[in-house]
Write an enzyme that holds these catalytic residues in place. Structure first.
Site, mmCIF file in Angstrom:
data_model
loop_
_atom_site.group_PDB
_atom_site.id
_atom_site.type_symbol
_atom_site.label_atom_id
_atom_site.label_comp_id
_atom_site.label_asym_id
_atom_site.label_seq_id
_atom_site.Cartn_x
_atom_site.Cartn_y
_atom_site.Cartn_z
ATOM 1 C CG PHE A 29 -2.164 0.855 1.018
ATOM 2 C CD1 PHE A 29 -3.090 0.552 0.039
ATOM 3 C CD2 PHE A 29 -2.370 1.961 1.825
ATOM 4 C CE1 PHE A 29 -4.217 1.347 -0.127
ATOM 5 C CE2 PHE A 29 -3.487 2.761 1.666
ATOM 6 C CZ PHE A 29 -4.413 2.453 0.690
ATOM 7 C CE LYS A 114 9.484 -1.437 -12.658
ATOM 8 N NZ LYS A 114 8.971 -0.458 -11.662
ATOM 9 N N GLY A 143 4.996 2.447 -17.129
ATOM 10 C CA GLY A 143 3.899 3.126 -16.460
ATOM 11 C C GLY A 143 2.590 3.007 -17.207
ATOM 12 C CG ASP A 210 12.923 1.172 -13.367
ATOM 13 O OD1 ASP A 210 12.115 0.538 -12.670
ATOM 14 O OD2 ASP A 210 12.569 1.914 -14.308
ATOM 15 C CE LYS A 214 10.112 0.572 -15.616
ATOM 16 N NZ LYS A 214 10.028 2.050 -15.575
ATOM 17 N N GLY A 312 4.946 7.895 -11.085
ATOM 18 C CA GLY A 312 3.826 8.428 -10.322
ATOM 19 C C GLY A 312 2.800 7.353 -10.008
#
Length: 419
Positions: A29, A114, A143, A210, A214, A312
């Site tokens: 969360f 990822k 995203g 990162d 991906k 975001g």
């Protein structure tokens, strides 16, 4: 662990039927988890709702969903009413444990992790085939841009040539601040952290991991080939200086952290992540701030461009919602390029043209340079443009970030594949 995957002998996949309602068990969360919680408030409950949220930290107040919180994973994994597990936690190790257990217990999964996926894709694909459940993870790459599902469905052929783009919104934000606002790297990083685009420990983003994870996921859906992260080269922006910015400006270009996936023949392709000189006529030249941009090139359809927010909570949560909705209609990845074709092999036998900025000759000497094309000696810094084999970069990838140097891909595969 044996992760060998047996190829199908025919095109009959597990039958998948629409689901009347998604009852969700949510792990995590944080920024994205909260975003999903609020996004689902705009989805009719009869289609999807969160029944339970599992978290680790007991000290955080979660007043808006206190009645949903548990600290015991089994409250989700063993709940017969929950038919979809959504995994949105940071730890790749814990995420893999959760995803594997959920799939073995007959629950489909949506994941945004990822790092976990890149390290365990062979076993997870095998688990999907064994259990008949679905594992969806469009939210793990780019995203809000639906790259994975497009590669699975729209680009379901052998005509794909390359994928190239900005896959990390955090580093792109930092580079935008440096180019547009002339900020230092450290100031731009602090700004990214204050806005929630970068973590307090930004290494995962700024060192290129990162984007690499991906890219490894995209490689499977592009060409049907599994690659382990340690087999691939990535280099980030943490050593970038204003001197390097000045070099790019003199060339009339920008520096972007670009993920490259390129097919050289029917039998081989390469991939890597590296800061790259980008010209004004390039689609990704004007991709700024936390946005991502992906250029997909085909043999006959030329180039197509996808653009959207890559960082975001809400953009990523929207991608998670897309996967949730897809499962509502019985969707699952079929991995057709792996199962029903002959995937090309991965190679690092490629020559790249690199700008290398350094201070000491000993730093330059770590590169196995094939040919120096340009050279500059200044009072503070020196640089060369040189031809370097990708396989030699892979051997020194852990050493490079520790040296007082910076390297940029000029965009030229100088000589292409070596004979």
């Amino acid at each position: 662990m044996d992760t060998t995957i047996v190829r199908k002998t025919n095109k009959q996949a597990h039958k998948s039927y629409p689901i009347t309602q998604q009852v969700i068990g949510l792990f995590g969360f944080g920024n994205v988890g909260k975003g999903l919680y609020h996004v689902l408030c705009h989805v009719p409950r009869e289609k999807a709702y969160i029944k339970t949220i599992c978290v680790k930290d007991r000290s955080k107040k979660r007043d808006e969903c206190a009645n949903l919180i548990t600290y015991n994973p089994d409250d989700i994994l063993r709940d017969p009413d929950i038919n979809l597990v959504v995994e949105l936690i940071d730890s790749a190790r814990d995420a893999f444990s959760i995803v594997k257990k959920a799939m073995l217990m007959g629950k489909s999964v949506v994941s945004g992790n990822k790092a976990m996926l890149a390290h365990h894709l062979p076993e997870l694909v095998q688990l999907q085939e064994k259990t008949g459940v679905a594992l969806l993870y469009d939210a793990s790459a780019c995203g809000s841009i639906p790259v994975i599902r497009n590669l699975e469905e729209y680009y379901d052929n052998d005509l794909l040539v390359s994928i190239r783009g900005i896959l990390n919104g955090s580093t792109n934000f930092i580079l935008s601040r440096m180019f547009i606002h002339s900020e230092s790297y450290s100031d731009a990083l602090c700004q990214a952290q204050s806005l929630g685009f970068a973590e307090s420990n930004p290494d995962f983003d700024v060192m290129g991991f990162d984007a690499l994870y991906k890219l490894i996921i995209l490689a499977l859906h592009s060409f049907g080939t599994f690659i382990q992260p340690e087999q691939a080269f990535c280099y980030g922006i943490q050593n970038l200086t204003n001197f390097d910015i000045g070099y790019a400006r003199e060339k009339g270009k920008k520096i972007k952290l670009v993920a490259h996936l390129r097919k050289f023949s029917e039998s081989c392709f390469t991939l890597f992540v590296i800061p790259t000189l980008v010209a004004p006529d390039d689609y990704i030249f004007n991709v700024e701030n936390e946005f991502n941009g992906v250029v997909i090139e085909g043999q006959y359809y030329d180039k197509q461009f996808m653009f959207g927010k890559g960082a975001g909570g809400f953009p990523t949560a929207s991608a998670v919602l897309s996967d949730i909705t897809a499962r509502l209609h019985g969707y699952r990845y079929e991995y057709k390029k792996f199962y029903f074709s002959s995937p090309p092999s991965y190679t690092t036998d490629v020559v790249l043209s690199l700008y290398i900025r350094y201070s000491r000759e000993s730093d330059l000497n770590v590169f196995d340079i094939l040919e120096v094309q340009e050279r500059y000696n200044g009072p503070e810094y020196r640089w060369v443009v040189a031809r370097v084999k990708l396989s030699s970069l892979l051997k020194i990838k852990e050493l490079l970030p520790k040296r007082n140097l910076f390297t940029i891909f000029t965009g030229e595969y100088s000589g292409g594949i070596l004979s």
